[in-house]
Enzyme design. Structure first.
Site, PDB file in Angstrom:
ATOM      1  N   LYS A  53      -8.163   6.395   5.941  1.00 15.86           N
ATOM      2  CA  LYS A  53      -7.065   5.176   5.728  1.00 15.86           C
ATOM      3  C   LYS A  53      -6.642   5.066   7.179  1.00 15.86           C
ATOM      4  O   LYS A  53      -6.111   5.852   7.799  1.00 15.86           O
ATOM      5  CB  LYS A  53      -6.056   5.574   5.132  1.00 15.86           C
TER       6      LYS A  53
HETATM    7  C1  E4P Z   1      -1.339   2.363  -0.566  1.00 16.64           C
HETATM    8  O1  E4P Z   1      -2.252   2.532   0.066  1.00 16.64           O
HETATM    9  C2  E4P Z   1       0.105   2.476   0.083  1.00 16.64           C
HETATM   10  O2  E4P Z   1       0.098   3.308   0.842  1.00 16.64           O
HETATM   11  C3  E4P Z   1       0.951   2.041  -0.883  1.00 16.64           C
HETATM   12  O3  E4P Z   1       0.690   1.112  -1.827  1.00 16.64           O
HETATM   13  C4  E4P Z   1       2.481   1.604  -0.259  1.00 16.64           C
HETATM   14  O4  E4P Z   1       3.367   1.449  -1.167  1.00 16.64           O
HETATM   15  P1  E4P Z   1       4.956   1.237  -1.002  1.00 16.64           P
HETATM   16  O5  E4P Z   1       5.130   0.189  -0.151  1.00 16.64           O
HETATM   17  O6  E4P Z   1       5.478   1.142  -2.294  1.00 16.64           O
HETATM   18  O7  E4P Z   1       5.286   2.648  -0.148  1.00 16.64           O
END
Ligand code: E4P
Length: 221
Positions: free
Chosen positions: A86
């Site tokens: 990521k």
């Molecule tokens: C997914 O890859 C993200 O890290 C995640 O959905 C972030 O979610 P949030 O905005 O609720 O922290």
């Protein structure tokens, strides 16, 4: 649309995986901190998640410059066959994505908020692009509308071209409606927190119907 689970909590991952609906996992530094994860245990933790699900498990780089990001990404990718690295959607992140994709490493471009960011992530070779819904809503914008634009824009170019296109992950999902709308607009994947996954299964009419079936069955002799 596939479901990924958006958590670093192994118990949640195991439970949701037992329902047969989890095709992958997304983690991020905040989610690892939330479960009280220790730096020294991080790699083993990612390995354990990768053993728990067959699909892609996103593990995020934390460096700021491209050389360190690439080195981190290569290291993370070496932890298990199903790691997707990521990477944030920044200039350094694009360069990192491009380098890792050239090596055949799956990259999930995260913190994506706009169509140009998504198209550039796709051009850089991302396997996954994660537009964030909830955080866009948080600043008074329409996260679902933005996701829809990204889905449409990517569909303008892939899969019509020869190359394999990126998969769109609806991220920062906060509600059942986010999941519903992501599916209706054709997002490839929604990465969903455990609590929202549970809410997706629940419906009061299902519960009421079940209660009635039980009551009526008790009268059968
Ligand atoms: C997914 O890859 C993200 O890290 C995640 O959905 C972030 O979610 P949030 O905005 O609720 O922290």
């Amino acid at each position: 649309m596939q479901f990924f689970i958006d958590t670093a909590d192994l118990q949640e991952i195991r439970e949701a995986a037992s329902w047969g609906v989890v095709a992958g996992v997304t983690t991020n530094p905040s989610l690892y901190a939330k479960i009280g994860g220790k730096l020294a245990d991080f790699e083993d933790h990612i390995k354990r998640i990768c053993e728990t699900v067959d699909g892609p498990v996103s593990a995020e780089v934390t460096a700021d410059d491209r050389a360190e990001m690439i080195a981190q990404g290569e290291h993370l990718a070496g932890l298990a066959d199903n790691v997707a690295v990521k990477v944030p959607t920044t200039i350094e992140g694009l360069a990192c994505c491009h380098a890792l994709a050239e090596e055949g490493i799956a990259v999930n471009m995260t913190l994506c908020f706009t169509v140009p960011q998504a198209i550039m992530a796709a051009r850089a070779g991302a396997s996954f692009i994660s537009p964030f819904i909830g955080r866009f809503d948080d600043i008074g914008e329409d996260g679902l509308a933005q996701l829809s634009e990204v889905v449409d824009a990517i569909a303008n170019y892939w899969p019509n071209e020869d190359e394999e296109g990126p998969q769109i992950i609806a991220a920062s999902v906060r509600s059942v409606n986010h999941v519903t709308q992501a599916a209706l607009m054709g997002a490839d994947i929604a990465t969903v927190p455990f609590k929202v996954l549970q809410q997706c299964v629940k419906h009061p009419l299902t519960d009421q119907g079940l209660e009635k079936f039980k009551r009526d069955w008790a009268t059968v002799r």
